[in-house]
Every structure is written in structure tokens, then in C-alpha cells.
Scaffold this motif. Structure first.
Motif, PDB file in Angstrom:
ATOM      1  N   SER B  30      21.535 -17.015  -4.642  1.00  0.00           N
ATOM      2  CA  SER B  30      21.621 -15.629  -4.171  1.00  0.00           C
ATOM      3  C   SER B  30      22.241 -15.544  -2.787  1.00  0.00           C
ATOM      4  O   SER B  30      23.112 -14.690  -2.535  1.00  0.00           O
ATOM      5  N   LEU B  81      15.528 -12.836  -7.234  1.00  0.00           N
ATOM      6  CA  LEU B  81      16.625 -13.318  -6.387  1.00  0.00           C
ATOM      7  C   LEU B  81      17.902 -13.520  -7.202  1.00  0.00           C
ATOM      8  O   LEU B  81      19.001 -13.190  -6.749  1.00  0.00           O
ATOM      9  N   GLN B  84      19.354 -10.131  -7.762  1.00  0.00           N
ATOM     10  CA  GLN B  84      19.996  -9.596  -6.554  1.00  0.00           C
ATOM     11  C   GLN B  84      21.324 -10.289  -6.299  1.00  0.00           C
ATOM     12  O   GLN B  84      22.294  -9.648  -5.887  1.00  0.00           O
ATOM     13  N   GLY B  85      21.375 -11.586  -6.543  1.00  0.00           N
ATOM     14  CA  GLY B  85      22.623 -12.314  -6.361  1.00  0.00           C
ATOM     15  C   GLY B  85      23.717 -11.791  -7.277  1.00  0.00           C
ATOM     16  O   GLY B  85      24.882 -11.682  -6.889  1.00  0.00           O
ATOM     17  N   GLU B  87      23.813  -8.723  -8.566  1.00  0.00           N
ATOM     18  CA  GLU B  87      24.119  -7.330  -8.212  1.00  0.00           C
ATOM     19  C   GLU B  87      24.979  -7.238  -6.942  1.00  0.00           C
ATOM     20  O   GLU B  87      25.873  -6.405  -6.853  1.00  0.00           O
ATOM     21  N   LEU B  88      24.699  -8.120  -5.987  1.00  0.00           N
ATOM     22  CA  LEU B  88      25.323  -7.999  -4.669  1.00  0.00           C
ATOM     23  C   LEU B  88      26.422  -9.014  -4.413  1.00  0.00           C
ATOM     24  O   LEU B  88      27.114  -8.943  -3.393  1.00  0.00           O
TER      25      LEU B  88
END
Lengths: 76, 136
Positions: B30, B81, B84-85, B87-88
Motif C-alpha cells: 500500500s 490496506l 486502499q493501495g 484505490e489510491l
């Protein structure tokens, strides 16, 4: 007129504060600032390092009582 | 000035089902992905059980002394995590096709929102030749 967003990530462990800040930055406009509070010691170095790497601007990095206040300006 | 030099992609081969190793893989993946670095994770062997759909946290993450601390302190959830990794940042997560075959699992048996698709080890190793390779 720029906005300043505050994120209280105290109590979150690495890499939680960084991820919370990045998620918030995604929805901000260029020039806006974010102030993140983190009690995770690593954030005081990790967040400035990330800011430098990806090209945003570190406005301030201050140790308070038991946490750090880090202000970042979205630059792109 | 930001560092404009492209980083080598990071390839993580995650085989262990130990909570501590799954957690470190999630942290590395992430953070690297949100730092403008392409990341690919290949999940196989015991690690695949940590990604089982609808598993309770106690069943999902099994480990040693540090696992207990991670749970007690409510450290960021490893699967969160990974999400999120993705998504971002530029994060791809592959499920080992062999592991799915021997378990008679389909993608539907895995936690949603994390995996891209099943992949064979040969393809993953071929793609990883130009990157930094980490095994956990």
C-alpha cells in the motif's frame, strides 16, 4: 480562497495516518492544505518523505504534546 | 523538487499465512503503491486463507506474539490496506491459479475488492524480471 482540512489520526498506527491523509488529498483542490494530527512517531518522518517524493509541499511539521501536527499543501 | 525518476516496480510473492507477514506485505504494497510505484502481489499457499471471503478476523489472521499485539492495538487491517493501495495507487493483486485449483475455489471465495484475477506463477515471474522482488 483555499480550504484547510483537518484530519485527526491520533491513535492510528503506521501506515494509517499516511493513508488517511492521502485519501483526503484525493478530494482536495490544488492549493488546499491539510493538517493531520498523528501520534505515530514514524509519521513525522514518513509523511514529509512521501510529500517530497510525490511533489506536494510540506508547510509545517510540529511536535505537540504527544502527537505531531503536519500541514501539507496539495501542489498538483 | 520531487524525484521524477521512475522507481522499479515492486513484486511481492506472498506465500505465508502468518499474520505478521500478511501485514507486512499489505504495508509494503500500500505504501509503495501510493508513492508512485507500481506494485504487484501474488498470493499463494497458506496466504490465500487470509483472503477468504467473510472470515472473522480471528480466523483470517493467525500468527505469533506480534499478531496478538497487532490485534490488541487495532493496527490497520491488512485487507483494508490492500484495498486502499488499489484505490489510491497502482496496485495489482493476483490470486495464484494453482492455489485456487487445489482448493476448488473461485474468485467468489475471496474477499471482494482486492484481487484483479487469477494468475499463473510463470506469468508473474516473467513480469517480475525487471522489478524488485520480495518474498514473504
Amino acid at each position: 480562497m483555499t480550504d484547510k482540512i483537518k484530519v485527526d489520526a491520533r491513535g492510528a498506527f503506521c501506515p494509517g495516518p499516511l493513508m488517511e491523509m492521502i485519501a483526503a488529498l484525493k478530494h482536495m483542490n490544488v492549493g488546499d492544505e491539510i493538517e493531520i494530527w498523528s501520534s505515530d512517531k514514524g509519521s513525522a518522518k514518513d509523511i514529509p518523505e512521501w510529500v517530497k517524493k510525490v511533489g506536494h509541499e510540506l508547510v509545517s511539521n510540529d511536535e505537540r504534546e504527544g502527537y505531531w501536527s503536519i500541514v501539507v499543501r496539495k501542489a498538483k | 523538487m520531487p524525484d521524477q525518476t521512475p522507481d522499479r516496480p515492486l513484486y511481492i510473492l506472498l506465500c505465508s499465512g502468518e499474520h505478521e507477514k500478511v501485514q507486512m506485505a499489505a504495508m509494503m504494497a500500500s505504501v509503495a503503491a501510493v508513492s508512485n510505484r507500481a506494485v504487484e502481489v501474488f498470493v499463494s499457499m497458506n496466504a490465500i486463507f487470509a483472503f477468504r471471503k467473510d472470515a472473522a478476523a480471528d480466523q483470517r489472521y493467525r500468527g505469533g506474539d506480534f499478531s496478538k499485539i497487532l490485534k490488541d492495538k487495532k493496527a490497520p487491517d491488512a485487507l483494508t490496506l490492500f484495498e486502499q493501495g488499489k484505490e489510491l495507487g497502482d496496485l495489482k493483486v493476483w490470486a495464484c491459479s494453482m492455489a485456487l485449483d487445489v482448493l476448488h475455489w473461485e474468485m467468489e471465495n475471496l474477499a471482494p475488492g482486492i484481487f484483479n484475477e487469477p494468475l499463473g506463477l510463470t506469468k508473474f515471474l516473467s513480469d517480475a524480471e525487471q522489478g524488485q522482488f520480495v518474498t514473504l
